[in-house]
Scaffold this active site. Structure first.
Site, mmCIF file in Angstrom:
data_model
loop_
_atom_site.group_PDB
_atom_site.id
_atom_site.type_symbol
_atom_site.label_atom_id
_atom_site.label_comp_id
_atom_site.label_asym_id
_atom_site.label_seq_id
_atom_site.Cartn_x
_atom_site.Cartn_y
_atom_site.Cartn_z
ATOM 1 N N GLY A 16 53.960 69.958 63.930
ATOM 2 C CA GLY A 16 54.760 71.089 64.378
ATOM 3 C C GLY A 16 54.748 71.155 65.892
ATOM 4 N N CYS A 48 57.801 70.086 70.466
ATOM 5 C CA CYS A 48 58.272 68.802 70.986
ATOM 6 C C CYS A 48 58.590 67.747 69.934
ATOM 7 C CB CYS A 48 57.238 68.227 71.958
ATOM 8 S SG CYS A 48 57.121 69.128 73.516
ATOM 9 N N LYS A 68 61.963 68.000 67.935
ATOM 10 C CA LYS A 68 63.057 68.035 68.916
ATOM 11 C C LYS A 68 63.239 66.676 69.588
ATOM 12 C CE LYS A 68 62.174 70.186 72.810
ATOM 13 N NZ LYS A 68 62.303 69.193 73.907
#
Length: 459
Positions: A272, A275, A278
């Protein structure tokens, strides 16, 4: 190039805040200002209760704030006075238009560049600190250089490699500092100016200089490789559960191979934070954009396995609890995406909780640092959800205890006391494999680790 004395950071979040505090701590001769459009966030940085939790951050800020470290909403003044400007604004994944779901949303980066052009009265070194797609510096440069004032700007890439929970330690003793710039003399002079900041405490041999494009891409690739390792061991954890193997034994054995190493081989409910997802999706978008669909599919599978792991975790719960959690109370221990942070961005706990609510379970969520963020993340969720900092209250009358964040606090709980307060049979699902499973089984729990055979009292 003129002497560097004033450093500005635009963006007072999880990267800009700690980074500038550590620079201020090691470089007392620099005046460092952190600005943000969010007045509440700046007020928090100027208060005893900082807006983010990071071990050691309070002490660093307390040493520097008011001495050579300042927080403000006055962006025009900050830009005018700065010699170097670090851009550390949010770069979320696009949720609309071309590239939605994959490409980075660069509107805040462009907006910041236009603010710099508007308020600057002389040339600046502009440092990309946010994680950005490769060749973003080119777009940034075009905005900055297209000013009517005749000002010249130098763009430098200086990505962060921080792990939340150890950010201050990572900044104080980094494995490497990466600085990318253009090959012309002015670009190399700008790279050297940024490097001189870090040489106050970082050995020169740890400071790596590259081209702009290599620096930008390295950050994406570093996160992709780390996430890939997590998804790899999590995929094997599913096989371990089917075959009776122990994922910890497997990861220990393969981790002793010097070609592989032991880090990021701990099975759990998934990665999680702000960064990993994404940056991987950004990498997928770039590969598709440059006509590399096979490479894009490869990296996209890393995210797919991560999502699968959270779904599989809930499916295991349902199977164990007689195929239903409807109107059953489930105690959720931990909502932050990892221990030692209050950050809940892309936390796998959110996916688990949403799936449980869809199954009409009642949730009691406990976390020592992330309850406020948990409320925001689940604010639009339908169902019965309560929040408490007291783990014993969360577990009272619960049908199951689910550990989703490996906080040390949860490893020190009195599990006999918790057992006495639970509905029977008592179920415990360890999504982080950080509890003593056999000891809990001996107490009377039915224990379901991740990537290991369960410990159950059922015939």
């Amino acid at each position: 190039m003129k002497e560097i004395r004033n450093i500005l950071c635009i963006g007072a979040g999880y990267v800009g805040g700690p980074t500038m505090a550590v620079i201020a701590d090691h470089c007392p001769e620099y005046r460092i200002t952190v600005v943000d459009i969010d007045a509440r966030r700046i007020d928090a940085w100027n208060s005893p209760r900082l807006p983010i939790y990071e071990p050691g951050l309070d002490q660093v800020v307390a040493r520097c704030r008011g001495r050579n470290l300042f927080y403000s909403t006055d962006i025009p003044k900050g830009v005018r006075e700065a010699d170097i400007i670090f851009v550390s604004v949010n770069t979320p994944t696009k949720t609309f238009g071309s590239g939605a779901g994959r490409a980075s949303d660069l509107q805040f980066v462009e907006r910041t560049a236009r603010q710099i052009v508007e308020y600057a009265q002389d040339g600046k070194i502009v440092v990309e600190k946010s994680t950005l797609p490769v060749r973003t510096a080119q777009a940034l440069s075009r905005v900055l250089q297209a000013n009517a004032k005749g000002l010249r700007f130098q763009i430098v890439s200086n990505p962060e490699f921080l792990a939340e929970g150890t950010a201050i330690q990572d900044l104080d003793d980094p494995e490497r500092v990466l600085i990318g710039g253009t090959d012309d003399p002015e670009g190399q002079e700008a790279v050297e100016a940024v490097a001189r900041i870090y040489t106050h405490w970082v050995p020169r041999e740890k400071i790596i200089t590259t081209s702009l494009w290599s620096s930008e891409l390295t950050k994406l690739v570093a996160n992709a490789f780390l996430a890939q390792r997590i998804s790899s061991i999590n995929s094997i954890s599913a096989l371990c559960e089917r075959t009776g193997a122990d994922v910890d034994q497997v990861s220990q054995a393969i981790g002793m191979d010097s070609r592989i190493g032991p880090k990021f081989l701990r099975a759990g409910i998934g990665f999680g934070g702000s960064c990993f997802r994404k940056d991987i999706l950004n990498l997928v978008y770039l590969c598709e954009h440059y006509g590399l669909p096979e490479v894009a599919r490869y990296w996209e599978s890393v995210v797919d396995i991560n999502d699968y792991q959270a779904r599989r975790f809930v499916e295991k719960m349902l199977e164990a609890m007689f195929n239903t959690v409807t109107e059953k109370k489930v105690a959720i221990l931990g909502f932050a995406f990892k221990a030692n942070t209050g950050d809940t961005r892309d936390t796998p706990a959110l996916a688990v909780c949403r799936q449980l609510l869809a199954e009409r379970a009642s949730l009691a969520i406990c976390d020592p640092r992330a309850l406020d963020n948990a409320r925001q993340e689940l604010g639009d969720a339908d169902g019965n959800v309560s929040y408490t900092p007291d783990p014993y209250l969360a577990c009272q009358d619960a049908h199951a205890v689910v550990l989703l964040t490996d906080w040390p606090d949860f490893q020190r709980l009195d599990y006999r006391r918790i057992l006495d307060s639970l509905q029977k049979p008592a179920f415990l699902f360890d999504g982080r494999n950080c509890l003593p499973h056999q000891a809990l089984f001996n107490l009377g729990y039915n224990v379901y680790p991740t990537g290991k055979p369960p410990w159950t009292h059922f015939p």
